[in-house]
Design an enzyme around this catalytic site. Structure first.
Site, mmCIF file in Angstrom:
data_model
loop_
_atom_site.group_PDB
_atom_site.id
_atom_site.type_symbol
_atom_site.label_atom_id
_atom_site.label_comp_id
_atom_site.label_asym_id
_atom_site.label_seq_id
_atom_site.Cartn_x
_atom_site.Cartn_y
_atom_site.Cartn_z
ATOM 1 N N GLY A 89 -4.627 10.259 3.376
ATOM 2 C CA GLY A 89 -3.780 11.118 2.557
ATOM 3 C C GLY A 89 -4.280 11.115 1.132
ATOM 4 O O GLY A 89 -5.230 10.406 0.798
ATOM 5 N N ARG A 147 -1.682 8.424 -4.194
ATOM 6 C CA ARG A 147 -0.251 8.230 -4.424
ATOM 7 C C ARG A 147 0.630 8.999 -3.435
ATOM 8 O O ARG A 147 1.753 9.386 -3.745
ATOM 9 C CB ARG A 147 0.143 8.611 -5.853
ATOM 10 C CG ARG A 147 -0.408 7.681 -6.900
ATOM 11 C CD ARG A 147 0.353 6.391 -6.839
ATOM 12 N NE ARG A 147 0.032 5.511 -7.936
ATOM 13 C CZ ARG A 147 -0.299 4.247 -7.782
ATOM 14 N NH1 ARG A 147 -0.349 3.715 -6.593
ATOM 15 N NH2 ARG A 147 -0.551 3.498 -8.818
ATOM 16 N N GLY A 172 1.715 7.723 -0.594
ATOM 17 C CA GLY A 172 2.564 6.795 0.153
ATOM 18 C C GLY A 172 1.861 6.142 1.331
ATOM 19 O O GLY A 172 2.498 5.517 2.173
ATOM 20 N N HIS A 209 0.387 -3.743 -6.222
ATOM 21 C CA HIS A 209 0.249 -3.826 -4.759
ATOM 22 C C HIS A 209 0.584 -5.235 -4.279
ATOM 23 O O HIS A 209 1.321 -5.412 -3.304
ATOM 24 C CB HIS A 209 -1.174 -3.468 -4.328
ATOM 25 C CG HIS A 209 -1.360 -2.040 -3.963
ATOM 26 N ND1 HIS A 209 -1.543 -1.625 -2.674
ATOM 27 C CD2 HIS A 209 -1.415 -0.928 -4.724
ATOM 28 C CE1 HIS A 209 -1.696 -0.313 -2.642
ATOM 29 N NE2 HIS A 209 -1.625 0.135 -3.890
ATOM 30 N N LYS A 210 0.038 -6.248 -4.949
ATOM 31 C CA LYS A 210 0.288 -7.642 -4.565
ATOM 32 C C LYS A 210 1.772 -7.979 -4.671
ATOM 33 O O LYS A 210 2.327 -8.649 -3.795
ATOM 34 C CB LYS A 210 -0.519 -8.600 -5.444
ATOM 35 C CG LYS A 210 -1.986 -8.613 -5.143
ATOM 36 C CD LYS A 210 -2.675 -9.602 -6.083
ATOM 37 C CE LYS A 210 -4.154 -9.656 -5.873
ATOM 38 N NZ LYS A 210 -4.829 -10.581 -6.799
ATOM 39 N N ALA A 211 2.405 -7.537 -5.756
ATOM 40 C CA ALA A 211 3.823 -7.855 -5.980
ATOM 41 C C ALA A 211 4.715 -7.238 -4.917
ATOM 42 O O ALA A 211 5.766 -7.784 -4.581
ATOM 43 C CB ALA A 211 4.243 -7.378 -7.371
ATOM 44 N N THR A 229 -9.859 -4.424 -0.581
ATOM 45 C CA THR A 229 -11.280 -4.197 -0.851
ATOM 46 C C THR A 229 -11.603 -3.859 -2.300
ATOM 47 O O THR A 229 -12.762 -3.655 -2.640
ATOM 48 C CB THR A 229 -11.808 -3.049 0.032
ATOM 49 O OG1 THR A 229 -11.106 -1.854 -0.308
ATOM 50 C CG2 THR A 229 -11.646 -3.363 1.505
ATOM 51 N N SER A 230 -10.621 -3.787 -3.149
ATOM 52 C CA SER A 230 -10.841 -3.267 -4.491
ATOM 53 C C SER A 230 -11.487 -4.275 -5.434
ATOM 54 O O SER A 230 -11.132 -5.450 -5.451
ATOM 55 C CB SER A 230 -9.511 -2.819 -5.103
ATOM 56 O OG SER A 230 -9.746 -2.217 -6.356
#
Length: 171
Positions: free
Chosen positions: A7, A10, A12, A48-50, A33-34
């Site tokens: 997609g 942003r 989703g 993302h981690k939070a 992978t970032s």
């Protein structure tokens, strides 16, 4: 089982993939992978981690995905676009070498006895890239997305937070 989720930026995708993973496993692996490109990108990674809880086992791997053993596990790979960016720039922006390296690495990981949820950006839905390198990367991204989608059991396109099933074992 391979479920490929694509997609726009942003859209989703990651949230949908995380929801699916937690429905299928009590302790999924999050294969991130970032690279950290700048402080703005670092903030996105931290967000993302939070969002993820303690039930996730997180592995950060920029390129050598097959250096890990995922046997018997459910793995959410997020995301192919950032992983492919790492390969592309480390290969000196060589399109064919990058595509071949990415396919070889994907073949290794997808041969492991585990389930995959793979997230990628659908770059071709946006505007025309403003420079030659970006255009070549968009083409590369489109080719690797097609490669993964052909191998996938399921393919979903997420638009404005709504997943649309494109391919399933029943279709």
């Amino acid at each position: 089982m391979i479920h490929f989720i694509t997609g726009g930026q942003r859209s989703g995708k990651s949230e949908y993939a995380e929801k699916l993973a937690l429905e299928q496993s009590t302790n999924p692996i999050y294969l991130a992978t970032s690279r950290v490109w700048d402080e703005g990108h670092r903030a996105r990674i931290e967000a993302h981690k939070a969002r993820r809880g303690e039930q996730w086992e997180s592995i950060e791997e920029e390129k050598a995905l097959s250096s890990h053993n995922f046997t018997g596990r459910l793995v959410l790979l997020d995301c192919i676009t950032l992983w492919l960016t790492n390969i592309f720039f480390d290969n000196g922006e060589q399109d064919d070498k990058s595509l071949n390296d990415a396919k070889a690495e994907l073949d290794k990981i997808l041969s492991q006895d585990c389930d995959w949820i793979i997230v990628s950006n659908e770059l071709g839905l946006g505007g025309h890239p403003g420079n030659e390198v970006a255009m070549r990367f968009n083409d590369l991204q489109g080719r690797i997305n097609q490669y993964i989608a052909a191998k996938a059991d399921r393919v979903s396109l997420v638009i404005s937070g709504i997943p649309v099933e494109i391919k399933s074992p029943n279709k």
